[in-house]
Scaffold this motif. Structure first.
Motif, PDB file in Angstrom:
ATOM      1  N   SER A  44       0.816  -1.221   0.000  1.00 24.08           N
ATOM      2  CA  SER A  44       0.000   0.000   0.000  1.00 24.08           C
ATOM      3  C   SER A  44       0.850   1.272   0.000  1.00 24.08           C
ATOM      4  N   PHE A  45       2.136   1.151   0.320  1.00 26.64           N
ATOM      5  CA  PHE A  45       3.033   2.318   0.317  1.00 26.64           C
ATOM      6  C   PHE A  45       3.448   2.715  -1.092  1.00 26.64           C
ATOM      7  N   GLY A  46       3.161   1.868  -2.059  1.00 28.78           N
ATOM      8  CA  GLY A  46       3.452   2.226  -3.446  1.00 28.78           C
ATOM      9  C   GLY A  46       4.684   1.551  -4.006  1.00 28.78           C
ATOM     10  N   ASP A  47       5.468   2.288  -4.767  1.00 26.13           N
ATOM     11  CA  ASP A  47       6.635   1.825  -5.524  1.00 26.13           C
ATOM     12  C   ASP A  47       7.435   0.732  -4.796  1.00 26.13           C
ATOM     13  N   LEU A  48       7.328  -0.495  -5.299  1.00 19.68           N
ATOM     14  CA  LEU A  48       7.987  -1.632  -4.654  1.00 19.68           C
ATOM     15  C   LEU A  48       9.489  -1.656  -4.885  1.00 19.68           C
ATOM     16  N   SER A  49       9.979  -0.966  -5.900  1.00 22.92           N
ATOM     17  CA  SER A  49      11.412  -0.999  -6.203  1.00 22.92           C
ATOM     18  C   SER A  49      12.248  -0.326  -5.113  1.00 22.92           C
ATOM     19  N   GLU A  50      11.675   0.603  -4.375  1.00 24.40           N
ATOM     20  CA  GLU A  50      12.400   1.279  -3.311  1.00 24.40           C
ATOM     21  C   GLU A  50      11.664   1.158  -1.983  1.00 24.40           C
ATOM     22  N   ASN A  51      10.991   0.033  -1.783  1.00 23.75           N
ATOM     23  CA  ASN A  51      10.145  -0.158  -0.614  1.00 23.75           C
ATOM     24  C   ASN A  51      10.840  -1.126   0.356  1.00 23.75           C
ATOM     25  N   ALA A  52      11.540  -0.571   1.353  1.00 28.42           N
ATOM     26  CA  ALA A  52      12.292  -1.384   2.320  1.00 28.42           C
ATOM     27  C   ALA A  52      11.359  -2.279   3.137  1.00 28.42           C
ATOM     28  N   GLU A  53      10.173  -1.772   3.482  1.00 31.48           N
ATOM     29  CA  GLU A  53       9.228  -2.570   4.253  1.00 31.48           C
ATOM     30  C   GLU A  53       8.793  -3.809   3.473  1.00 31.48           C
ATOM     31  N   TYR A  54       8.588  -3.644   2.171  1.00 27.83           N
ATOM     32  CA  TYR A  54       8.192  -4.764   1.316  1.00 27.83           C
ATOM     33  C   TYR A  54       9.329  -5.799   1.250  1.00 27.83           C
ATOM     34  N   ASP A  55      10.554  -5.316   1.020  1.00 29.84           N
ATOM     35  CA  ASP A  55      11.705  -6.228   0.949  1.00 29.84           C
ATOM     36  C   ASP A  55      11.879  -7.004   2.256  1.00 29.84           C
ATOM     37  N   GLU A  56      11.740  -6.295   3.369  1.00 28.73           N
ATOM     38  CA  GLU A  56      11.896  -6.933   4.674  1.00 28.73           C
ATOM     39  C   GLU A  56      10.808  -7.983   4.895  1.00 28.73           C
ATOM     40  N   ALA A  57       9.582  -7.662   4.544  1.00 30.94           N
ATOM     41  CA  ALA A  57       8.468  -8.603   4.707  1.00 30.94           C
ATOM     42  C   ALA A  57       8.657  -9.832   3.816  1.00 30.94           C
ATOM     43  N   LYS A  58       9.112  -9.629   2.598  1.00 34.81           N
ATOM     44  CA  LYS A  58       9.340 -10.762   1.681  1.00 34.81           C
ATOM     45  C   LYS A  58      10.483 -11.651   2.199  1.00 34.81           C
ATOM     46  N   ASN A  59      11.528 -11.025   2.744  1.00 34.34           N
ATOM     47  CA  ASN A  59      12.632 -11.809   3.322  1.00 34.34           C
ATOM     48  C   ASN A  59      12.155 -12.622   4.525  1.00 34.34           C
ATOM     49  N   GLU A  60      11.328 -12.015   5.361  1.00 34.26           N
ATOM     50  CA  GLU A  60      10.764 -12.716   6.512  1.00 34.26           C
ATOM     51  C   GLU A  60       9.857 -13.854   6.048  1.00 34.26           C
ATOM     52  N   GLN A  61       9.100 -13.622   4.986  1.00 35.22           N
ATOM     53  CA  GLN A  61       8.238 -14.667   4.435  1.00 35.22           C
ATOM     54  C   GLN A  61       9.093 -15.856   3.967  1.00 35.22           C
ATOM     55  N   ALA A  62      10.184 -15.582   3.303  1.00 37.39           N
ATOM     56  CA  ALA A  62      11.074 -16.650   2.829  1.00 37.39           C
ATOM     57  C   ALA A  62      11.670 -17.426   4.010  1.00 37.39           C
ATOM     58  N   ARG A  63      12.036 -16.706   5.068  1.00 38.75           N
ATOM     59  CA  ARG A  63      12.605 -17.355   6.252  1.00 38.75           C
ATOM     60  C   ARG A  63      11.570 -18.278   6.915  1.00 38.75           C
ATOM     61  N   ILE A  64      10.347 -17.792   7.057  1.00 35.69           N
ATOM     62  CA  ILE A  64       9.264 -18.584   7.663  1.00 35.69           C
ATOM     63  C   ILE A  64       8.964 -19.814   6.812  1.00 35.69           C
ATOM     64  N   GLU A  65       8.894 -19.644   5.498  1.00 39.20           N
ATOM     65  CA  GLU A  65       8.620 -20.783   4.605  1.00 39.20           C
ATOM     66  C   GLU A  65       9.748 -21.817   4.688  1.00 39.20           C
ATOM     67  N   GLY A  66      10.983 -21.348   4.855  1.00 35.52           N
ATOM     68  CA  GLY A  66      12.112 -22.264   5.032  1.00 35.52           C
ATOM     69  C   GLY A  66      11.977 -23.064   6.324  1.00 35.52           C
ATOM     70  N   GLN A  67      11.579 -22.390   7.406  1.00 36.62           N
ATOM     71  CA  GLN A  67      11.360 -23.070   8.681  1.00 36.62           C
ATOM     72  C   GLN A  67      10.239 -24.094   8.558  1.00 36.62           C
ATOM     73  N   ILE A  68       9.162 -23.718   7.890  1.00 39.64           N
ATOM     74  CA  ILE A  68       8.027 -24.629   7.702  1.00 39.64           C
ATOM     75  C   ILE A  68       8.482 -25.870   6.942  1.00 39.64           C
ATOM     76  N   SER A  69       9.209 -25.671   5.885  1.00 39.79           N
ATOM     77  CA  SER A  69       9.702 -26.793   5.075  1.00 39.79           C
ATOM     78  C   SER A  69      10.611 -27.710   5.898  1.00 39.79           C
ATOM     79  N   GLN A  70      11.484 -27.103   6.679  1.00 37.50           N
ATOM     80  CA  GLN A  70      12.411 -27.883   7.506  1.00 37.50           C
ATOM     81  C   GLN A  70      11.651 -28.701   8.556  1.00 37.50           C
ATOM     82  N   LEU A  71      10.679 -28.079   9.219  1.00 35.33           N
ATOM     83  CA  LEU A  71       9.887 -28.794  10.228  1.00 35.33           C
ATOM     84  C   LEU A  71       9.055 -29.907   9.607  1.00 35.33           C
TER      85      LEU A  71
END
Length: 163
Positions: A44-71
């Motif tokens: 909702s903040f707009g331009d994803l190319s310079e959106n640190a919150e979006y990048d951080e959330a996507k990185n956290e999503q990848a980390r959580i999905e990795g944990q789920i897969s491992q478990l």
């Protein structure tokens, strides 16, 4: 009971399996929802190319999905040890072992658990740890020796019982 020595498969108690399943459920139900909300807010903040919150959330999503897969993989491949079926003839996962350190003259007690449940501060040692591996298969009154950074340590097995 499943063969506890099956190579490459985690050994775990029924309680340990329940804790892993609870953690997996929390990640799938709670954390995935939280991450989805963070991504939605960041978009909702707009331009994803310079959106640190979006990048951080996507990185956290990848980390959580990795944990789920491992478990999921750990749960799928786990060898569950039924404590009521554990033999006390020799040390195995699911046993509590009372030992005497021959050099120090003091007694200690260890619960032998799978690597995922190890908590040395609580006296739960992994069957894969140096002490646990040395104890595995030993019988009451046996003396076992193993390497430690300061040299060799010798323990005498005083008692083997179920947890």
């Amino acid at each position: 009971m499943a063969e506890a020595g099956t190579k490459g498969r985690p050994v775990i108690s029924a309680d340990g399996l329940a804790r892993l399943e609870e953690e997996l459920n929390h990640l799938k139900v709670v954390k995935r929802k939280e991450i989805a909300e963070q991504i939605k807010t960041a978009i909702s903040f707009g331009d994803l190319s310079e959106n640190a919150e979006y990048d951080e959330a996507k990185n956290e999503q990848a980390r959580i999905e990795g944990q789920i897969s491992q478990l999921e993989n750990m749960i799928r491949n786990a060898i569950v040890i039924d404590g009521s079926e554990v033999s006390t003839d020799e040390v195995n996962v699911g046993c509590v072992v009372r030992v005497k350190d021959i050099d120090a003259g003091r007694e200690m007690e260890y619960a032998i658990v799978g690597a995922t449940e190890a908590d040395p501060i609580s006296g739960k040692i992994s069957n894969e740890s140096p002490v646990g591996a040395a104890l595995m298969g030993a019988k009451k009154d046996a003396e076992i020796s193993f390497a430690i950074p300061d040299g060799i340590r010798t323990l005498k097995i005083l008692e083997i019982r179920r947890d």
